[in-house]
Design an enzyme around this catalytic site. Structure first.
Site, PDB file in Angstrom:
ATOM      1  N   ASP A  82     -41.744  13.024  15.840  1.00  0.00           N
ATOM      2  CA  ASP A  82     -42.546  12.194  16.749  1.00  0.00           C
ATOM      3  C   ASP A  82     -43.023  10.895  16.098  1.00  0.00           C
ATOM      4  O   ASP A  82     -43.021  10.750  14.877  1.00  0.00           O
ATOM      5  CB  ASP A  82     -43.768  12.981  17.268  1.00  0.00           C
ATOM      6  CG  ASP A  82     -44.636  13.548  16.143  1.00  0.00           C
ATOM      7  OD1 ASP A  82     -44.097  13.935  15.082  1.00  0.00           O
ATOM      8  OD2 ASP A  82     -45.876  13.600  16.319  1.00  0.00           O
ATOM      9  N   GLU A 140     -46.057  16.377  15.411  1.00  0.00           N
ATOM     10  CA  GLU A 140     -46.826  16.563  14.164  1.00  0.00           C
ATOM     11  C   GLU A 140     -48.134  15.787  14.205  1.00  0.00           C
ATOM     12  O   GLU A 140     -49.129  16.178  13.608  1.00  0.00           O
ATOM     13  CB  GLU A 140     -45.996  16.119  12.947  1.00  0.00           C
ATOM     14  CG  GLU A 140     -46.548  16.572  11.599  1.00  0.00           C
ATOM     15  CD  GLU A 140     -47.780  15.818  11.113  1.00  0.00           C
ATOM     16  OE1 GLU A 140     -48.702  16.448  10.569  1.00  0.00           O
ATOM     17  OE2 GLU A 140     -47.832  14.570  11.285  1.00  0.00           O
TER      18      GLU A 140
HETATM   19 NI    NI Z   1     -46.141  12.238   8.807  1.00  0.00          NI
END
Ligand code: NI
Length: 400
Positions: A82, A140
């Site tokens: 991401d 994340e």
């Molecule tokens: Ni990172």
């Protein structure tokens, strides 16, 4: 020799991997919205003959590459996919086309390196025993963290992952080098939200009001004693209040003060205790001053501890691959990282890939609008991950 073959393959694939990274960098997607990214990863794998691919946590992928005796053991390799809500300021020909979204944490590099490793490992399937589970993980950068969702969906099962390796770019380390740390490495990161509710009025008559500004000031300074007086010196802790809004004027005491901050540490028991201390201290200071207060602590990722044995073995693989002079020992890094969720379930190591090149002006830090990497790092990031994977599988297989 294996290492030589891997280096040749990494160099042979380098241009394709750089091209993939640029394509991904041009088209960043925010956490849990990685729909096109997921397709791009799948297409790349399938067009290179890798077909054992399953979706996980909506926009994530789990890929198996089976060597000889595939049931003997399984090693997990993880990349996050991401991007961040940052407006890129770089003027490269691969800069973000998606305004306000940017791969400013290098997740494009992690993904590309794992794809590079996949090509090498798929080519060398006859050279290792066991199964590699490649985890392309969404989200994340956003709570609750893609790692926690993938674990809930069983990413560490069927086949059960024996140990796990993750890689992250590091702009403080020269390109061509790798960084390791065993034991405590990254912090748990929790968010603190406080609203002090007083009674506003004319600043000339404080006795008729309840001044939330002076209460907030007491809270800010007192909270620091949680770190300096109450935390065990052996457990690093950080408490920062980064936002304070007291919207009065020179002659106006406001009704409320809003504060936000973060608490970070490296021990789950102390983390719980510190939360209680923060809440209690904030409430009692407010009460002692006749003010009301709302306090909320939002739990983020747990702390990340690198398993000493897996880390030693991976570091040793790095010494073999690039020489001791290119292996760096890392300091504790109190940022949060959701790889921590895996590390709490299976022995894991999270290491750093150097991406800095001062002579080319590539020095910007992570999460800044000018972050970029020296793409030479992709050659090492792909090749080393493949080498480390085969080394670790060899150990796991002998161990089982
Ligand atoms: Ni990172």
């Amino acid at each position: 020799m294996l290492q030589h073959k891997i280096k040749e393959l990494a160099s042979h694939n380098h241009e394709r991997i750089v091209a993939f990274r640029r394509e991904m960098h041009r088209n960043p997607e925010l956490s849990f919205q990685e729909v096109e990214t997921q397709k791009r990863i799948r297409n790349f794998l399938e067009s290179n003959g890798i077909h054992d691919i399953k979706e996980c946590a909506d926009t994530g992928l789990v890929v198996l590459i089976k060597g000889k005796n595939p049931d003997s053991t399984t090693l997990g390799l993880r990349a996050d996919i991401d991007a961040l809500p940052i407006h890129e300021q770089n003027k490269t020909d691969y800069c973000s086309h998606n305004s306000g979204v940017m791969h400013a944490c290098g997740h494009d590099v992690h993904t590309s390196c794992l794809l590079g490793a996949a090509l090498i490992l798929n080519e060398l399937k006859n050279e290792f025993n066991g199964t590699l589970k490649l985890v392309f993980q969404p989200g994340e950068e956003k709570l609750p963290g893609g790692a926690s969702l993938m674990i809930k969906e069983g990413v560490l099962q069927n086949p059960a992952v024996k140990s796990m390796i993750g890689q992250h770019v590091m702009p403080l380390i020269e390109v061509g080098k790798l960084g390791f740390r065993k034991g405590l490495y990254m912090a748990s990161a929790d968010e603190i939200y406080i609203t002090v509710i007083g009674k506003g009025g004319h600043a000339a008559h404080p006795h008729q009001n309840i001044d939330p500004v002076s209460v907030a000031a007491q809270i800010i300074t007192s909270l620091q004693t949680i770190v300096s007086r109450m935390a065990k010196p052996s457990i690093p802790s950080v408490l920062s209040i980064g936002k304070v809004i007291a919207d009065g004027a020179t002659n106006v005491i406001p009704d409320t003060v809003v504060m936000e901050g973060t608490f970070r540490t490296f021990n789950e028991e102390w983390r719980e205790e510190a939360h209680w201390k923060i809440e209690t201290m904030v409430k009692l200071i407010a009460e002692a001053n006749g003010a009301k207060v709302e306090v909320e602590i939002r739990k983020g990722y747990p702390y990340l501890e690198n398993n000493p044995e897996v880390t030693d073995r991976t570091r040793q693989a790095a010494v073999e691959y690039i020489g001791e002079e290119n292996v760096v020992d890392l300091e504790i890094w109190p940022a949060g990282e959701d790889f921590a969720f895996y590390s709490q379930q299976v022995p894991s190591t999270f290491y750093r890939l150097g991406t800095r090149n001062e002579s080319r002006g590539i020095t910007s830090m992570l999460h800044t609008p000018t972050f970029d990497v020296d793409e030479e790092a992709l050659r090492l990031g792909s090749g080393f991950m493949a080498y480390a994977a085969i080394s670790e599988l060899k150990f796991l297989e002998e161990d089982s």
